[in-house]
Motif scaffolding. Structure first.
Motif, PDB file in Angstrom:
ATOM      1  N   GLN A 161     -25.799  17.858  -7.169  1.00  0.00           N
ATOM      2  CA  GLN A 161     -24.102  17.939  -7.775  1.00  0.00           C
ATOM      3  C   GLN A 161     -23.546  17.126  -6.763  1.00  0.00           C
ATOM      4  O   GLN A 161     -23.383  16.598  -5.614  1.00  0.00           O
ATOM      5  N   PRO A 162     -24.688  15.064  -7.568  1.00  0.00           N
ATOM      6  CA  PRO A 162     -23.979  13.764  -6.540  1.00  0.00           C
ATOM      7  C   PRO A 162     -22.892  14.294  -6.301  1.00  0.00           C
ATOM      8  O   PRO A 162     -22.383  14.197  -7.559  1.00  0.00           O
ATOM      9  N   ASP A 163     -21.887  13.416  -5.513  1.00  0.00           N
ATOM     10  CA  ASP A 163     -20.311  13.315  -5.348  1.00  0.00           C
ATOM     11  C   ASP A 163     -19.950  12.412  -4.728  1.00  0.00           C
ATOM     12  O   ASP A 163     -20.270  12.026  -3.932  1.00  0.00           O
ATOM     13  N   ALA A 164     -18.592  11.673  -5.190  1.00  0.00           N
ATOM     14  CA  ALA A 164     -17.973  10.619  -4.960  1.00  0.00           C
ATOM     15  C   ALA A 164     -16.338  11.308  -5.202  1.00  0.00           C
ATOM     16  O   ALA A 164     -16.044  11.255  -6.507  1.00  0.00           O
ATOM     17  N   GLU A 201     -15.288  26.159  -8.343  1.00  0.00           N
ATOM     18  CA  GLU A 201     -15.818  25.927  -9.463  1.00  0.00           C
ATOM     19  C   GLU A 201     -16.897  25.597  -9.645  1.00  0.00           C
ATOM     20  O   GLU A 201     -17.172  25.597 -11.177  1.00  0.00           O
ATOM     21  N   SER A 202     -17.579  24.428  -8.770  1.00  0.00           N
ATOM     22  CA  SER A 202     -18.621  24.513  -9.478  1.00  0.00           C
ATOM     23  C   SER A 202     -20.037  24.484  -8.511  1.00  0.00           C
ATOM     24  O   SER A 202     -20.370  25.650  -8.859  1.00  0.00           O
ATOM     25  N   SER A 203     -20.330  23.963  -8.303  1.00  0.00           N
ATOM     26  CA  SER A 203     -21.749  24.130  -6.901  1.00  0.00           C
ATOM     27  C   SER A 203     -21.943  25.697  -6.624  1.00  0.00           C
ATOM     28  O   SER A 203     -22.357  26.803  -6.498  1.00  0.00           O
ATOM     29  N   VAL A 211     -27.072  22.059  -4.376  1.00  0.00           N
ATOM     30  CA  VAL A 211     -27.341  20.894  -3.300  1.00  0.00           C
ATOM     31  C   VAL A 211     -25.935  19.901  -4.060  1.00  0.00           C
ATOM     32  O   VAL A 211     -25.644  18.993  -4.338  1.00  0.00           O
ATOM     33  N   ASN A 212     -25.118  19.760  -2.769  1.00  0.00           N
ATOM     34  CA  ASN A 212     -23.891  19.207  -3.309  1.00  0.00           C
ATOM     35  C   ASN A 212     -23.336  18.476  -2.003  1.00  0.00           C
ATOM     36  O   ASN A 212     -22.392  18.642  -1.358  1.00  0.00           O
ATOM     37  N   PRO A 213     -23.429  16.511  -1.685  1.00  0.00           N
ATOM     38  CA  PRO A 213     -23.450  16.001  -0.860  1.00  0.00           C
ATOM     39  C   PRO A 213     -22.129  14.822  -1.711  1.00  0.00           C
ATOM     40  O   PRO A 213     -22.208  15.020  -2.531  1.00  0.00           O
ATOM     41  N   MET A 214     -21.343  14.879  -0.280  1.00  0.00           N
ATOM     42  CA  MET A 214     -20.453  14.105  -0.779  1.00  0.00           C
ATOM     43  C   MET A 214     -19.883  13.005   0.003  1.00  0.00           C
ATOM     44  O   MET A 214     -20.849  13.187   1.975  1.00  0.00           O
ATOM     45  N   ILE A 233     -25.035  23.004   0.558  1.00  0.00           N
ATOM     46  CA  ILE A 233     -25.780  23.913   0.005  1.00  0.00           C
ATOM     47  C   ILE A 233     -25.655  24.939  -0.445  1.00  0.00           C
ATOM     48  O   ILE A 233     -25.194  25.905   0.549  1.00  0.00           O
ATOM     49  N   THR A 234     -25.414  25.353  -1.128  1.00  0.00           N
ATOM     50  CA  THR A 234     -25.084  26.934  -1.425  1.00  0.00           C
ATOM     51  C   THR A 234     -26.483  28.111  -2.258  1.00  0.00           C
ATOM     52  O   THR A 234     -27.612  27.012  -2.576  1.00  0.00           O
ATOM     53  N   GLY A 235     -25.987  29.220  -2.252  1.00  0.00           N
ATOM     54  CA  GLY A 235     -27.012  29.783  -2.126  1.00  0.00           C
ATOM     55  C   GLY A 235     -26.577  30.945  -3.415  1.00  0.00           C
ATOM     56  O   GLY A 235     -25.214  31.702  -3.587  1.00  0.00           O
ATOM     57  N   ARG A 236     -27.825  32.404  -3.636  1.00  0.00           N
ATOM     58  CA  ARG A 236     -26.651  33.074  -3.428  1.00  0.00           C
ATOM     59  C   ARG A 236     -26.183  33.758  -2.493  1.00  0.00           C
ATOM     60  O   ARG A 236     -26.283  33.941  -1.587  1.00  0.00           O
TER      61      ARG A 236
END
Length: 424
Positions: free
Chosen positions: A240-243, A270-272, A286-289, A305-308
């Motif tokens: 999830q690349p983010d700006a 509500e995302s990653s 993986v969600n870098p901002m 960085i998220t997981g179960r």
């Protein structure tokens, strides 16, 4: 590792790295500045790269968009994107005007399309060289990019189309695949950057030694249709690349329900985080901002960085939210106060043109997590015509010609002559 701890022979064991950089308009004024800014992000990541296993490095959304500023410092001195846009269009008038007339697009899209050959080449070659040098699987972030097809040894641009596109590369700099953003924010639609939404049915999953990669660019990671399609394709690693173009502790209300106003960090759950803790096939995300004030625009957030829940039982979360399992790694915000009003005040002070001493003093850094997945079963999707074209460009087997300058000059002359005739 003892013999009883040895992993199955085909188990995928790798490290994911998310880079949270700070950008500024100066990073995009020249080829050298852009290359240096992109390289600085891989240098930030270098100490976090694992030895003896593959590394996946994920960069941020729209990190190629400000390349429209390249070579026009006057546009930066205007101080706002609204004032910079006409300056850029006038500076590139001989090339942008014919695109505007021929392809019947807005001035801002005509400008981006007119400059797309140089921007695409610079962006892709920079990312290719970094993937090779640092020997990483690289999610390049995303950039506005047209669709291309091969004609002999040349790339030919599709008229009028300009997607927010992510490019995935392997450690040899070869193309793995591309993904276009499906759901655009109001700032990306007409009246803003004016991009083309990608078709939902074109979303695919790419099997690699660092997971079965599915990309959901920013807002796409919040949308059930995108997540459902990626899960149906067997996605195990969501990128999830983010700006996020707003103060992190501000409130938001976005389509499809703009009346659903809440704190941004609450919305981000509500995302990653939701995809990994409540989903089916997606095991990690993986969600870098990106952070920083770009002219008059504010960008802020907390990379994660998220997981179960069982993979990350320690309770923690974004500011303004309650701690919870599911975060393998989380970038702290600039302040961790318990007082929501204090956090909102700090967000306003960081924002562009706030005038406070903390203006533009964001937190940058790198996150990493060691991840394990079972052997892959997802088939490699056949490359699209666009991917074949980009792959040939990255291998040096095709070239990307710029817009022809003579025909724009003739067109401009014709427009001026027509205007003079009408005045008579």
């Amino acid at each position: 590792m003892t013999p009883t701890q040895q992993r199955p022979p085909h188990e995928r064991y790798f490290r994911a790295v998310a880079v949270q950089p700070q950008w500024s308009a100066a990073d995009f004024l020249s080829t050298e500045a852009f290359r240096a800014w992109m390289r600085s992000q891989l240098e930030m990541a270098r100490p976090h790269l694992a030895q003896g296993r593959p590394n996946l490095v994920v960069l941020t959304e729209l990190n190629g968009l400000p390349l429209v500023l390249r070579g026009v410092p006057l546009a930066v001195r205007t101080g706002t994107f609204e004032r910079a846009a006409p300056v850029l269009f006038l500076c590139h008038l001989p090339r942008a005007l014919p695109v505007l007339l021929r392809e019947r697009v807005s001035p801002i899209r005509a400008l981006e399309l007119a400059l797309s050959a140089e921007s695409t080449r610079l962006y892709l070659e920079t990312c290719r060289d970094l993937a090779r040098e640092y020997r990483v699987y690289l999610c390049c972030g995303s950039t506005p990019m047209p669709r291309y097809r091969l004609k002999g040894r040349r790339l030919v641009r599709e008229r009028g189309t300009l997607h927010n596109e992510t490019v995935l590369l392997d450690p040899q700099g070869n193309l793995i695949g591309v993904t276009d953003k499906v759901h655009l924010t109001p700032a990306e639609e007409a009246g803003g950057v004016d991009l083309t939404p990608g078709p939902l049915e074109e979303l695919r999953v790419f099997p690699t030694p660092v997971g079965d990669l599915g990309v959901a660019i920013s807002l796409d990671a919040f949308r059930s249709d995108v997540i459902s399609r990626l899960e149906a394709g067997g996605c195990t690693i969501l990128l999830q690349p983010d700006a996020n173009g707003a103060p992190w502790t501000a409130q938001e209300g976005l389509p499809p329900d703009p009346t659903n106003v809440r704190d941004q960090p609450v919305a981000w759950l509500e995302s990653s985080w939701q995809a990994t803790t409540h989903g089916r096939s997606i095991r990690y995300a993986v969600n870098p901002m990106v952070v920083g004030n770009l002219l008059d625009l504010t960008f802020d957030g907390q990379s994660a960085i998220t997981g179960r829940a069982e993979d990350a039982p320690e309770p923690r979360s974004y500011v303004l939210t309650e701690p919870r399992p599911g975060f393998l790694a989380l970038m702290p915000w600039v302040e961790e106060a318990d007082d929501p009003e204090r956090l909102r005040e700090v967000g306003r002070h960081l924002a562009a043109r706030s005038g406070y001493p903390r203006e533009n003093r964001y937190r940058v850094g790198v996150l990493h997590a060691d991840l394990t997945l079972p052997p892959g079963e997802v088939p490699t999707p056949p490359p699209t015509e666009h991917e074949r074209a980009l792959g040939a460009l990255l291998r040096g087997e095709a070239r990307l010609p710029t817009e022809h300058l003579l025909w724009p000059l003739f067109t401009l002359g014709g427009v001026l002559l027509l205007a003079l005739r009408r005045k008579r």
